[in-house]
Motif scaffolding. Structure first.
Motif, PDB file in Angstrom:
ATOM      1  N   THR A  75      -7.247   3.156  14.897  1.00 44.22           N
ATOM      2  CA  THR A  75      -6.698   2.073  15.148  1.00 44.22           C
ATOM      3  C   THR A  75      -7.435   1.128  15.629  1.00 44.22           C
ATOM      4  O   THR A  75      -8.382   1.165  16.426  1.00 44.22           O
ATOM      5  CB  THR A  75      -5.517   2.405  16.322  1.00 44.22           C
ATOM      6  N   THR A  76      -7.198  -0.138  14.790  1.00 50.16           N
ATOM      7  CA  THR A  76      -8.214  -1.311  15.124  1.00 50.16           C
ATOM      8  C   THR A  76      -7.699  -2.054  16.460  1.00 50.16           C
ATOM      9  O   THR A  76      -6.752  -2.205  16.583  1.00 50.16           O
ATOM     10  CB  THR A  76      -7.994  -2.126  13.837  1.00 50.16           C
ATOM     11  N   ASN A  96       0.899  -1.026  -0.020  1.00 51.31           N
ATOM     12  CA  ASN A  96       0.031   0.058   0.021  1.00 51.31           C
ATOM     13  C   ASN A  96       0.884   1.305   0.149  1.00 51.31           C
ATOM     14  O   ASN A  96       2.170   1.055   0.190  1.00 51.31           O
ATOM     15  CB  ASN A  96      -0.726  -0.111   1.370  1.00 51.31           C
ATOM     16  N   LYS A  97       0.164   2.565  -0.233  1.00 48.71           N
ATOM     17  CA  LYS A  97       0.950   3.625  -0.063  1.00 48.71           C
ATOM     18  C   LYS A  97       1.824   3.998  -1.414  1.00 48.71           C
ATOM     19  O   LYS A  97       2.941   4.430  -1.153  1.00 48.71           O
ATOM     20  CB  LYS A  97       1.518   4.000   1.196  1.00 48.71           C
ATOM     21  N   SER A 101       0.954  -1.847  12.294  1.00 45.87           N
ATOM     22  CA  SER A 101       0.216  -0.898  12.613  1.00 45.87           C
ATOM     23  C   SER A 101       0.234   0.125  11.504  1.00 45.87           C
ATOM     24  O   SER A 101       1.525   0.543  11.332  1.00 45.87           O
ATOM     25  CB  SER A 101       0.215  -0.701  13.919  1.00 45.87           C
ATOM     26  N   GLY A 102      -0.297   0.957  11.036  1.00 46.32           N
ATOM     27  CA  GLY A 102      -0.355   1.910  10.259  1.00 46.32           C
ATOM     28  C   GLY A 102      -0.170   1.969   8.816  1.00 46.32           C
ATOM     29  O   GLY A 102       0.104   2.917   7.956  1.00 46.32           O
ATOM     30  N   SER A 104      -2.713   2.198  -3.809  1.00 43.51           N
ATOM     31  CA  SER A 104      -2.839   3.145  -2.789  1.00 43.51           C
ATOM     32  C   SER A 104      -4.224   3.594  -2.475  1.00 43.51           C
ATOM     33  O   SER A 104      -5.064   3.930  -3.355  1.00 43.51           O
ATOM     34  CB  SER A 104      -2.333   4.432  -3.509  1.00 43.51           C
ATOM     35  N   SER A 105      -4.530   3.326  -1.322  1.00 45.65           N
ATOM     36  CA  SER A 105      -5.789   3.461  -0.734  1.00 45.65           C
ATOM     37  C   SER A 105      -6.133   5.106  -0.598  1.00 45.65           C
ATOM     38  O   SER A 105      -7.331   5.347  -0.450  1.00 45.65           O
ATOM     39  CB  SER A 105      -5.717   2.804   1.007  1.00 45.65           C
ATOM     40  N   LEU A 106      -5.155   5.756  -0.571  1.00 47.11           N
ATOM     41  CA  LEU A 106      -5.376   7.108  -0.769  1.00 47.11           C
ATOM     42  C   LEU A 106      -5.773   7.567  -1.844  1.00 47.11           C
ATOM     43  O   LEU A 106      -6.835   8.261  -2.213  1.00 47.11           O
ATOM     44  CB  LEU A 106      -4.087   8.096   0.093  1.00 47.11           C
ATOM     45  N   ASP A 163       1.658   5.721  -3.595  1.00 49.60           N
ATOM     46  CA  ASP A 163       1.763   7.257  -3.753  1.00 49.60           C
ATOM     47  C   ASP A 163       2.751   7.912  -3.104  1.00 49.60           C
ATOM     48  O   ASP A 163       3.302   9.201  -3.250  1.00 49.60           O
ATOM     49  CB  ASP A 163       0.215   7.961  -3.139  1.00 49.60           C
ATOM     50  N   GLY A 187      -2.103   0.830   6.322  1.00 51.38           N
ATOM     51  CA  GLY A 187      -3.490   1.208   5.922  1.00 51.38           C
ATOM     52  C   GLY A 187      -4.576   0.110   5.703  1.00 51.38           C
ATOM     53  O   GLY A 187      -5.170   0.378   4.623  1.00 51.38           O
ATOM     54  N   LYS A 188      -4.371  -0.944   6.453  1.00 48.78           N
ATOM     55  CA  LYS A 188      -5.626  -1.917   6.281  1.00 48.78           C
ATOM     56  C   LYS A 188      -6.894  -1.366   6.637  1.00 48.78           C
ATOM     57  O   LYS A 188      -7.641  -1.758   5.468  1.00 48.78           O
ATOM     58  CB  LYS A 188      -5.123  -3.200   7.441  1.00 48.78           C
ATOM     59  N   SER A 189      -7.214  -0.805   7.371  1.00 47.90           N
ATOM     60  CA  SER A 189      -8.630  -0.297   7.806  1.00 47.90           C
ATOM     61  C   SER A 189      -8.878   0.825   6.648  1.00 47.90           C
ATOM     62  O   SER A 189     -10.150   0.611   6.178  1.00 47.90           O
ATOM     63  CB  SER A 189      -8.645   0.396   9.105  1.00 47.90           C
ATOM     64  N   THR A 190      -8.223   1.470   6.129  1.00 44.22           N
ATOM     65  CA  THR A 190      -8.197   2.548   5.140  1.00 44.22           C
ATOM     66  C   THR A 190      -8.874   1.789   3.927  1.00 44.22           C
ATOM     67  O   THR A 190      -9.774   2.143   3.238  1.00 44.22           O
ATOM     68  CB  THR A 190      -7.080   3.448   4.822  1.00 44.22           C
ATOM     69  N   GLY A 197      -3.253  -4.115  13.993  1.00 43.71           N
ATOM     70  CA  GLY A 197      -1.803  -4.005  13.443  1.00 43.71           C
ATOM     71  C   GLY A 197      -0.747  -4.874  14.570  1.00 43.71           C
ATOM     72  O   GLY A 197      -0.995  -5.181  15.822  1.00 43.71           O
TER      73      GLY A 197
HETATM   74  N1  GTP Z   1      -0.075   8.137   1.759  1.00 43.21           N
HETATM   75  C1  GTP Z   1      -0.977   7.367   2.116  1.00 43.21           C
HETATM   76  N2  GTP Z   1      -1.424   7.118   3.396  1.00 43.21           N
HETATM   77  C2  GTP Z   1      -2.197   6.120   3.490  1.00 43.21           C
HETATM   78  C3  GTP Z   1      -2.755   5.280   2.488  1.00 43.21           C
HETATM   79  N3  GTP Z   1      -3.537   4.363   3.130  1.00 43.21           N
HETATM   80  C4  GTP Z   1      -3.654   4.682   4.471  1.00 43.21           C
HETATM   81  N4  GTP Z   1      -2.970   5.573   4.772  1.00 43.21           N
HETATM   82  C5  GTP Z   1      -2.758   6.482   5.977  1.00 43.21           C
HETATM   83  O1  GTP Z   1      -1.928   5.599   6.946  1.00 43.21           O
HETATM   84  C6  GTP Z   1      -2.492   5.806   8.199  1.00 43.21           C
HETATM   85  C7  GTP Z   1      -2.930   4.490   8.894  1.00 43.21           C
HETATM   86  O2  GTP Z   1      -4.133   3.920   8.273  1.00 43.21           O
HETATM   87  P1  GTP Z   1      -5.095   2.885   8.907  1.00 43.21           P
HETATM   88  O3  GTP Z   1      -6.050   2.504   7.913  1.00 43.21           O
HETATM   89  O4  GTP Z   1      -5.704   3.196  10.217  1.00 43.21           O
HETATM   90  O5  GTP Z   1      -3.937   1.890   9.360  1.00 43.21           O
HETATM   91  P2  GTP Z   1      -3.958   0.274   9.807  1.00 43.21           P
HETATM   92  O6  GTP Z   1      -3.226  -0.631   9.203  1.00 43.21           O
HETATM   93  O7  GTP Z   1      -5.486   0.024   9.503  1.00 43.21           O
HETATM   94  O8  GTP Z   1      -3.449   0.529  11.147  1.00 43.21           O
HETATM   95  P3  GTP Z   1      -3.906  -0.342  12.535  1.00 43.21           P
HETATM   96  O9  GTP Z   1      -5.310  -0.412  12.720  1.00 43.21           O
HETATM   97  O10 GTP Z   1      -3.154   0.231  13.721  1.00 43.21           O
HETATM   98  O11 GTP Z   1      -3.373  -1.816  12.511  1.00 43.21           O
HETATM   99  C8  GTP Z   1      -3.800   7.001   8.071  1.00 43.21           C
HETATM  100  O12 GTP Z   1      -3.551   8.231   8.525  1.00 43.21           O
HETATM  101  C9  GTP Z   1      -4.162   6.732   6.527  1.00 43.21           C
HETATM  102  O13 GTP Z   1      -4.775   7.829   6.166  1.00 43.21           O
HETATM  103  C10 GTP Z   1      -2.175   5.464   1.390  1.00 43.21           C
HETATM  104  O14 GTP Z   1      -2.439   4.643   0.397  1.00 43.21           O
HETATM  105  N5  GTP Z   1      -1.382   6.381   1.152  1.00 43.21           N
END
Ligand code: GTP
Ligand code: MG
Ligand code: ZN
Length: 344
Positions: free
Chosen positions: A255-256, A169-170, A223-224, A198-200, A172, A226-229, A275
């Motif tokens: 945060t999940t 992911n990410k 963690s972080g 890119s989930s964004l 971008d 972007g799984k939940s996004t 995470g």
């Molecule tokens: N630049 C960018 N940021 C992203 C992308 N996907 C998610 N994010 C950012 O990454 C951060 C963490 O995203 P989450 O979806 O909460 O991550 P998670 O993996 O679910 O984290 P946990 O629940 O803690 O395990 C957030 O600020 C999102 O906006 C992406 O594709 N690009």
């Protein structure tokens, strides 16, 4: 890193509930009430289980509890994991308005992702069961990915009978995607599908939808990343009533904190998970580790010693292949790394 009190308290509460839950008795010989109906566990928080059941030809959600002994074939293992097939005895609440359930049995797991339970000897922590794809989600940057993590999860998926998929992911955040294609080449050779998304920005989401259609997929990773996004994108407008405490109090952090199964409107079932930082492999020892490194397969048989561990033995064909550049040195590093953490 900033100390996040709410996250800490959520985590502590989950650990407390899970430990309390583990104390429940498992009775492998119990006879199951004839009134019991089948369901699937969608979320498990301590003693309270959200299950999906079929009632009058409709799928409905029912809140269940666990009390007394429950019948289960799984010993020294998580009593009820998300994805488990369970048997439930239904009753109506005091106002006769709503069904509530009591879990009386858990069935054999077909597939699972398990890790060694933290702080508990010889106890299997099942993260989820009965699913098809383990989506190993990592990001290009923020946080950087770590191939040791990917390697561990690939092994865990093989042990649990699940197909591993890598999701980067990410994208971008990088202008040099070619670097990642090259760096992850080995997984392509191992026939592990890789998605660059890119989930964004929304890149690659349709491909993930197509791929996960009619399957059950666990999204798992640090963690972080972007799984939940990503999962929110897959769910779109269609959301299910599985809320987190932190979302309810709306403190702006997402945060999940527990594993949950969600349904999309395109026929995919998705499991979100908190995470992870460390992942201790379950059900594997030093002797059989190399069997899970399939890039070693064609060299292993040429080692001089039958029980070669590919670490210090003379005339080891695996080490030779590493030296000749035929085996990816980072994969060998992973092997050594994991080897050190395993029991004899
Ligand atoms: N630049 C960018 N940021 C992203 C992308 N996907 C998610 N994010 C950012 O990454 C951060 C963490 O995203 P989450 O979806 O909460 O991550 P998670 O993996 O679910 O984290 P946990 O629940 O803690 O395990 C957030 O600020 C999102 O906006 C992406 O594709 N690009
Ligand atoms: Mg999350
Ligand atoms: Zn060898």
């Amino acid at each position: 890193m900033k100390f996040d009190k709410e996250k800490y308290l959520n985590k502590r509460e989950n650990i407390r509930q899970t430990n309390a839950f583990r104390g429940k008795l498992v009775n492998t010989k119990a006879t199951i009430s004839e009134k019991a109906i089948s369901g699937i566990a969608l979320s498990v928080i301590g003693n309270s289980i959200l299950a999906e059941i079929e009632l009058n030809n409709k799928n409905v959600l029912v809140n269940c509890s666990v009390s007394g002994k429950i019948s289960s074939p799984n010993k020294n293992s998580t009593l009820i994991a998300v994805g488990d097939s369970i048997k439930i005895v239904l009753s109506q609440n005091s106002n006769n308005e709503k069904f509530i359930g009591r879990v009386v049995a858990v069935e054999e797991r077909n597939t699972k992702l398990s890790r060694y339970a933290v702080g508990k000897k010889n106890f299997e922590h099942v993260i989820a069961s009965n699913f098809d794809y383990l989506m190993i989600v990592v990001s290009t940057f923020q946080p950087n990915y770590n191939k040791r993590f990917i390697d561990r999860l690939v092994i865990a998926s093989e042990i649990g009978g699940i197909k591993p998929i890598i999701v980067i992911n990410k994208i971008d955040l990088t202008e040099d995607l070619a670097f990642f294609f090259d760096d992850l080449k080995i997984y392509k050779e191992l026939e592990i599908p890789i998605f660059y998304i890119s989930s964004l920005a929304g890149n690659g989401i349709d491909e993930i939808k197509e791929f996960t259609k009619n399957k059950i997929s666990l999204f798992f990773g640090p963690s972080g990343v972007g799984k939940s996004t990503l999962i929110n994108l897959l769910l779109g407008e269609y959301t299910q009533e599985i809320r987190e405490i932190s979302e309810r109090t709306n403190k702006g952090q997402h945060t999940t904190s527990f594993v949950k199964m969600l349904k999309t409107n395109f026929g995919a079932k998705i499991i979100d998970s908190p995470g992870v930082r460390e992942f201790a492999l379950w059900d594997i020892d030093k002797q059989n580790l190399a069997l899970h490194f399939h890039d070693f397969d064609k060299y292993r048989q040429n080692c001089k010693y039958y029980a070669c561990t590919h670490i210090h033995e003379p005339d080891c064909a695996v080490i030779q292949a590493v030296e000749d550049g035929q085996i990816d040195i980072e994969r060998y590093q992973s092997y050594l790394n994991i080897f050190d953490t395993l029991e004899e």
